[in-house]
Design a protein around this motif. Structure first.
Motif, PDB file in Angstrom:
ATOM      1  N   TYR A  19       0.869  -0.944  -0.014  1.00  0.00           N
ATOM      2  CA  TYR A  19       0.077   0.005   0.070  1.00  0.00           C
ATOM      3  C   TYR A  19       0.731   1.178   0.039  1.00  0.00           C
ATOM      4  O   TYR A  19       0.088   2.491  -0.081  1.00  0.00           O
ATOM      5  CB  TYR A  19      -1.056  -0.055   1.243  1.00  0.00           C
ATOM      6  CG  TYR A  19      -2.298  -0.595   0.688  1.00  0.00           C
ATOM      7  CD1 TYR A  19      -3.629  -0.335   0.965  1.00  0.00           C
ATOM      8  CD2 TYR A  19      -1.646  -1.950   1.089  1.00  0.00           C
ATOM      9  CE1 TYR A  19      -4.937  -1.024   0.437  1.00  0.00           C
ATOM     10  CE2 TYR A  19      -3.189  -2.891   1.002  1.00  0.00           C
ATOM     11  CZ  TYR A  19      -4.457  -2.320   0.095  1.00  0.00           C
ATOM     12  OH  TYR A  19      -5.695  -2.781  -0.196  1.00  0.00           O
ATOM     13  N   ARG A  20       2.161   0.909   0.534  1.00  0.00           N
ATOM     14  CA  ARG A  20       3.169   2.328   0.456  1.00  0.00           C
ATOM     15  C   ARG A  20       3.726   2.726  -1.161  1.00  0.00           C
ATOM     16  O   ARG A  20       4.138   3.755  -1.634  1.00  0.00           O
ATOM     17  CB  ARG A  20       4.086   2.229   1.411  1.00  0.00           C
ATOM     18  CG  ARG A  20       3.131   3.170   2.918  1.00  0.00           C
ATOM     19  CD  ARG A  20       3.661   2.439   4.028  1.00  0.00           C
ATOM     20  NE  ARG A  20       2.113   2.683   5.308  1.00  0.00           N
ATOM     21  CZ  ARG A  20       1.875   2.574   4.895  1.00  0.00           C
ATOM     22  NH1 ARG A  20       1.253   1.834   4.166  1.00  0.00           N
ATOM     23  NH2 ARG A  20       0.874   2.944   5.973  1.00  0.00           N
ATOM     24  N   VAL A  21       4.105   1.493  -2.093  1.00  0.00           N
ATOM     25  CA  VAL A  21       4.691   1.226  -2.915  1.00  0.00           C
ATOM     26  C   VAL A  21       3.433   1.783  -4.382  1.00  0.00           C
ATOM     27  O   VAL A  21       4.174   2.436  -4.937  1.00  0.00           O
ATOM     28  CB  VAL A  21       6.055  -0.138  -3.412  1.00  0.00           C
ATOM     29  CG1 VAL A  21       6.298   0.439  -4.682  1.00  0.00           C
ATOM     30  CG2 VAL A  21       6.528   0.134  -2.359  1.00  0.00           C
ATOM     31  N   ALA A  22       2.650   0.725  -4.093  1.00  0.00           N
ATOM     32  CA  ALA A  22       1.452   0.730  -5.570  1.00  0.00           C
ATOM     33  C   ALA A  22       0.974   2.167  -4.844  1.00  0.00           C
ATOM     34  O   ALA A  22       0.750   2.299  -4.099  1.00  0.00           O
ATOM     35  CB  ALA A  22       1.152  -0.275  -5.866  1.00  0.00           C
ATOM     36  N   ARG A  23       0.167   2.179  -6.080  1.00  0.00           N
ATOM     37  CA  ARG A  23      -1.191   2.869  -6.095  1.00  0.00           C
ATOM     38  C   ARG A  23      -2.299   1.959  -6.215  1.00  0.00           C
ATOM     39  O   ARG A  23      -3.053   1.513  -7.151  1.00  0.00           O
ATOM     40  CB  ARG A  23      -1.196   3.634  -6.895  1.00  0.00           C
ATOM     41  CG  ARG A  23       0.165   5.157  -6.650  1.00  0.00           C
ATOM     42  CD  ARG A  23      -0.539   6.434  -7.633  1.00  0.00           C
ATOM     43  NE  ARG A  23      -0.393   7.142  -8.065  1.00  0.00           N
ATOM     44  CZ  ARG A  23       0.664   6.793  -9.348  1.00  0.00           C
ATOM     45  NH1 ARG A  23       0.982   6.509  -9.865  1.00  0.00           N
ATOM     46  NH2 ARG A  23       2.511   7.825  -9.399  1.00  0.00           N
ATOM     47  N   PRO A  44      -6.327   1.403 -12.248  1.00  0.00           N
ATOM     48  CA  PRO A  44      -6.607   0.071 -13.114  1.00  0.00           C
ATOM     49  C   PRO A  44      -6.182  -0.920 -13.368  1.00  0.00           C
ATOM     50  O   PRO A  44      -5.622  -2.546 -12.518  1.00  0.00           O
ATOM     51  CB  PRO A  44      -7.358   0.910 -14.031  1.00  0.00           C
ATOM     52  CG  PRO A  44      -6.557   1.762 -14.720  1.00  0.00           C
ATOM     53  CD  PRO A  44      -5.870   2.860 -12.968  1.00  0.00           C
ATOM     54  N   TYR A  45      -4.429  -0.669 -13.314  1.00  0.00           N
ATOM     55  CA  TYR A  45      -2.984  -1.520 -13.849  1.00  0.00           C
ATOM     56  C   TYR A  45      -3.049  -1.925 -12.800  1.00  0.00           C
ATOM     57  O   TYR A  45      -2.461  -3.880 -12.098  1.00  0.00           O
ATOM     58  CB  TYR A  45      -1.552  -0.721 -14.299  1.00  0.00           C
ATOM     59  CG  TYR A  45      -1.705  -0.451 -15.854  1.00  0.00           C
ATOM     60  CD1 TYR A  45      -1.762  -1.584 -16.818  1.00  0.00           C
ATOM     61  CD2 TYR A  45      -2.554   0.650 -16.120  1.00  0.00           C
ATOM     62  CE1 TYR A  45      -1.810  -1.607 -17.983  1.00  0.00           C
ATOM     63  CE2 TYR A  45      -2.761   0.834 -17.717  1.00  0.00           C
ATOM     64  CZ  TYR A  45      -2.399  -0.014 -18.476  1.00  0.00           C
ATOM     65  OH  TYR A  45      -2.473   0.020 -20.502  1.00  0.00           O
ATOM     66  N   SER A  46      -2.343  -1.605 -11.215  1.00  0.00           N
ATOM     67  CA  SER A  46      -2.176  -2.128  -9.747  1.00  0.00           C
ATOM     68  C   SER A  46      -2.853  -3.329  -9.840  1.00  0.00           C
ATOM     69  O   SER A  46      -2.782  -3.849  -9.201  1.00  0.00           O
ATOM     70  CB  SER A  46      -2.052  -1.349  -8.831  1.00  0.00           C
ATOM     71  OG  SER A  46      -1.493  -0.166  -9.198  1.00  0.00           O
ATOM     72  N   ILE A  47      -4.722  -2.678  -9.677  1.00  0.00           N
ATOM     73  CA  ILE A  47      -5.622  -3.961  -9.326  1.00  0.00           C
ATOM     74  C   ILE A  47      -5.508  -5.111 -10.561  1.00  0.00           C
ATOM     75  O   ILE A  47      -5.573  -5.867 -10.168  1.00  0.00           O
ATOM     76  CB  ILE A  47      -7.210  -2.947 -10.174  1.00  0.00           C
ATOM     77  CG1 ILE A  47      -7.457  -1.853  -8.767  1.00  0.00           C
ATOM     78  CG2 ILE A  47      -8.327  -4.440 -10.065  1.00  0.00           C
ATOM     79  CD1 ILE A  47      -8.613  -1.242  -8.437  1.00  0.00           C
ATOM     80  N   LYS A  48      -4.777  -4.913 -11.949  1.00  0.00           N
ATOM     81  CA  LYS A  48      -4.726  -5.940 -12.857  1.00  0.00           C
ATOM     82  C   LYS A  48      -3.741  -6.955 -12.095  1.00  0.00           C
ATOM     83  O   LYS A  48      -4.103  -7.665 -11.703  1.00  0.00           O
ATOM     84  CB  LYS A  48      -4.793  -5.382 -14.211  1.00  0.00           C
ATOM     85  CG  LYS A  48      -4.975  -6.244 -15.402  1.00  0.00           C
ATOM     86  CD  LYS A  48      -5.285  -5.309 -16.666  1.00  0.00           C
ATOM     87  CE  LYS A  48      -6.184  -5.049 -16.645  1.00  0.00           C
ATOM     88  NZ  LYS A  48      -6.281  -4.217 -17.800  1.00  0.00           N
ATOM     89  N   VAL A  49      -2.753  -6.848 -11.580  1.00  0.00           N
ATOM     90  CA  VAL A  49      -1.211  -6.961 -11.413  1.00  0.00           C
ATOM     91  C   VAL A  49      -1.845  -7.337  -9.926  1.00  0.00           C
ATOM     92  O   VAL A  49      -1.752  -9.393 -10.230  1.00  0.00           O
ATOM     93  CB  VAL A  49       0.176  -5.924 -11.505  1.00  0.00           C
ATOM     94  CG1 VAL A  49       0.936  -6.845 -10.316  1.00  0.00           C
ATOM     95  CG2 VAL A  49       0.781  -4.826 -12.114  1.00  0.00           C
ATOM     96  N   PHE A  50      -2.062  -6.876  -9.115  1.00  0.00           N
ATOM     97  CA  PHE A  50      -2.708  -7.368  -7.745  1.00  0.00           C
ATOM     98  C   PHE A  50      -3.509  -9.213  -8.344  1.00  0.00           C
ATOM     99  O   PHE A  50      -3.679 -10.194  -7.980  1.00  0.00           O
ATOM    100  CB  PHE A  50      -3.363  -7.329  -6.628  1.00  0.00           C
ATOM    101  CG  PHE A  50      -1.883  -5.706  -6.087  1.00  0.00           C
ATOM    102  CD1 PHE A  50      -0.536  -6.426  -5.625  1.00  0.00           C
ATOM    103  CD2 PHE A  50      -1.690  -4.453  -6.462  1.00  0.00           C
ATOM    104  CE1 PHE A  50       0.316  -5.776  -4.816  1.00  0.00           C
ATOM    105  CE2 PHE A  50      -0.878  -4.054  -5.714  1.00  0.00           C
ATOM    106  CZ  PHE A  50       0.545  -4.386  -5.440  1.00  0.00           C
ATOM    107  N   ARG A  51      -4.442  -8.415  -8.825  1.00  0.00           N
ATOM    108  CA  ARG A  51      -5.813  -9.761  -9.478  1.00  0.00           C
ATOM    109  C   ARG A  51      -5.016 -10.885  -9.702  1.00  0.00           C
ATOM    110  O   ARG A  51      -5.513 -11.923  -9.191  1.00  0.00           O
ATOM    111  CB  ARG A  51      -6.567  -9.030 -10.139  1.00  0.00           C
ATOM    112  CG  ARG A  51      -7.586  -8.066  -9.531  1.00  0.00           C
ATOM    113  CD  ARG A  51      -9.179  -8.572  -9.544  1.00  0.00           C
ATOM    114  NE  ARG A  51     -10.042  -7.578  -8.963  1.00  0.00           N
ATOM    115  CZ  ARG A  51     -11.534  -7.567  -9.713  1.00  0.00           C
ATOM    116  NH1 ARG A  51     -11.383  -7.642 -10.436  1.00  0.00           N
ATOM    117  NH2 ARG A  51     -12.234  -6.906  -8.359  1.00  0.00           N
TER     118      ARG A  51
END
Lengths: 405, 80
Positions: free
Chosen positions: A160-164, A168-175
């Protein structure tokens, strides 16, 4: 039919039923957070977990050589296969009871508890190595959630400190990360838990003289054990899935990925570095830790109920194992039939009670708690929907998310 | 009753779990951040730093892939 063949058949069938309950009890370990965040649809999650469980069960050749884990003398239960049946009966009933309340608990601990109860009846309290019980059961049950929780909390805090996390790209990567890490948990579960049933069946076959000592499991044992755990996983264990995915903390994709990664790493580290920890306790701790790491509200009451369930797993399944062992061993074939009837009656009563407030793939994410009483609380549950209705709901949610981004 | 606990192994399991999990999340979060940066730069028509962000994102994602393959290697007993 000889009495030996009868008891062997009973143990094999009961072991496969235990394997099935093990599958549905533990499917939430791998998939609860993925279902909660929508990384997998509920049906797809259990399908993926089931396939990987079957593959995992067939991958390993390291079938357990003992079923006691050093907690008691294996020759005691090998001499009387009815005791193994009694242990399995205790474990099955405990798995069903905890499923009714939506509580995750270790199937291995339930099996050990049932067997310990049976051993106490046969050999007395001195027949059990209590020091090993403390070091292999009680201590790991306390330590596992702490280790996984710390790792998940630290990882979530970093994420939560490194990514936003809302981009949308973060959501995609984490999913996508969640899908992969959850799949690894499912695969490792298959390699470890599938072997237990194979070990139990093989030991009984050897003890009864149907298989040579020192030989590995027969092909039909591998196939049936893999299939049983896979079918159990596919059936979902939705009540536990709801507690794990929704009942402990609100989980978003970065937390889900952090908790599944912590679970995978803890499972692999514990199995390769010499300190075995239970998958169930690891996965529960990591979900909790992901909430702590994000600073979310944690339902400590739910965690407390889980902790109590973990603590009484051994004595509760032990009492059932002791009673069933007494009846089955002393009563011979008739005693075994009596235990089968008691087991069926108990299982049917639990399933009937669960059906009053059914939780399945269509309503697993609708509430945070599992209702056990007969009374229906409309605020807590929704009647199960059909597959088509659920598909339409997912389609409308996806289109809303698409227009938002 | 004698209780034998392998505290050294327990400590090792704890340290490895915390460090490896944190590292995986660090590089995954960094990859996600880089992908977001690339998306924003492209949207704004910026060229400066775009290539560096692409290289960094590719590097972090490759690293995650390598760790994933190592995890698979550990899970499947045939490999070791």
């Amino acid at each position: 039919m000889s009495s030996t063949l009868f008891i062997v058949l009973v143990v094999v069938i009961t072991a496969l039923i235990f394997d099935f309950t093990n599958g549905f009890h533990d499917s939430s370990n791998a998939m609860a957070t993925s279902v909660a965040t929508g990384a997998f649809t509920p049906k797809r999650a259990v399908l993926v977990a089931a396939i990987l469980n079957i593959i995992g069960a067939c991958l390993s050749t390291e079938v357990a050589k003992t079923i006691s884990g050093g907690m008691f003398d294996d020759s005691l239960v090998q001499a009387a296969p009815a005791m193994i049946f009694a242990g399995l009966a205790g474990a099955i009933l405990w798995n069903l009871a905890t499923w009714l309340f939506g509580l995750p608990s270790s199937s291995s601990h339930a099996l050990f508890g049932g067997l310990i109860g049976a051993v106490i009846v046969a050999a007395g309290i001195q027949g059990v190595q209590w020091g090993t019980v403390v070091s292999k059961i009680i201590l790991p049950a306390i330590i596992a959630p702490c280790v996984a929780g710390m790792a998940a909390a630290a990882a979530t805090w970093i994420a939560y400190r490194v990514a936003r996390p809302n981009d949308p790209y973060s959501i995609k990567v984490f999913r996508n990360g969640q899908r992969l890490s959850a799949s690894l948990v499912a695969l490792s579960h298959g390699t470890s838990d599938g072997q237990k049933t194979m070990g139990v069946i093989t030991l009984v076959l050897v003890a009864a003289g149907y298989q040579e000592s020192g030989t590995g499991p027969q092909w039909w044992v591998i196939a049936s054990a893999g299939l049983a755990i896979g079918l159990g996983t596919y059936s979902g264990g939705w009540r536990i899935m709801r507690t794990m995915g929704k009942g402990l903390v609100h989980v978003d994709s970065p937390q889900g990925f952090a908790s599944e990664t912590a679970s995978t790493v803890a499972i692999l580290a514990s199995s390769h570095l010499g300190f075995a920890l239970s998958t169930t306790h690891i996965c529960t701790g990591s979900i909790l830790g992901s909430g702590v790491g994000r600073g979310s509200n944690v339902s400590w009451g739910t965690f407390g109920r889980m902790g109590i369930a973990w603590l009484i797993t051994l004595p509760a399944s032990g009492v059932v194992g002791a009673v069933t062992s007494y009846v089955a061993v002393r009563g011979g074939t008739m005693g075994t039939i009596a235990v089968i009837i008691m087991l069926l009656a108990g299982a049917l009563a639990i399933i009937r009670q669960a059906n009053h407030n059914k939780v399945d793939f269509s309503n697993v994410n609708d509430a945070t708690t599992v209702v056990v009483s007969k009374q229906t609380d409309p605020a807590l549950i929704r009647k199960p929907h059909t597959v088509e209705q659920v598909k339409q709901e997912f389609a409308s949610v996806s289109s809303r998310e698409g227009s938002d981004s | 009753m004698s209780v034998n606990v392998d505290w050294a192994s327990l400590g090792l399991v704890t340290v490895v779990t915390v460090l490896v999990t944190s590292f995986v999340l660090l590089i995954t979060a960094a990859a996600a951040r880089m992908l977001d940066e690339i998306h924003l730069k492209r949207k704004a028509g910026e060229v400066e730093g775009l290539h560096a962000a692409e290289v960094a994102a590719g590097f972090f994602l490759t690293l995650v892939g390598v760790i994933l393959v190592f995890g698979l290697w550990l899970i499947i007993p045939y490999f070791h």
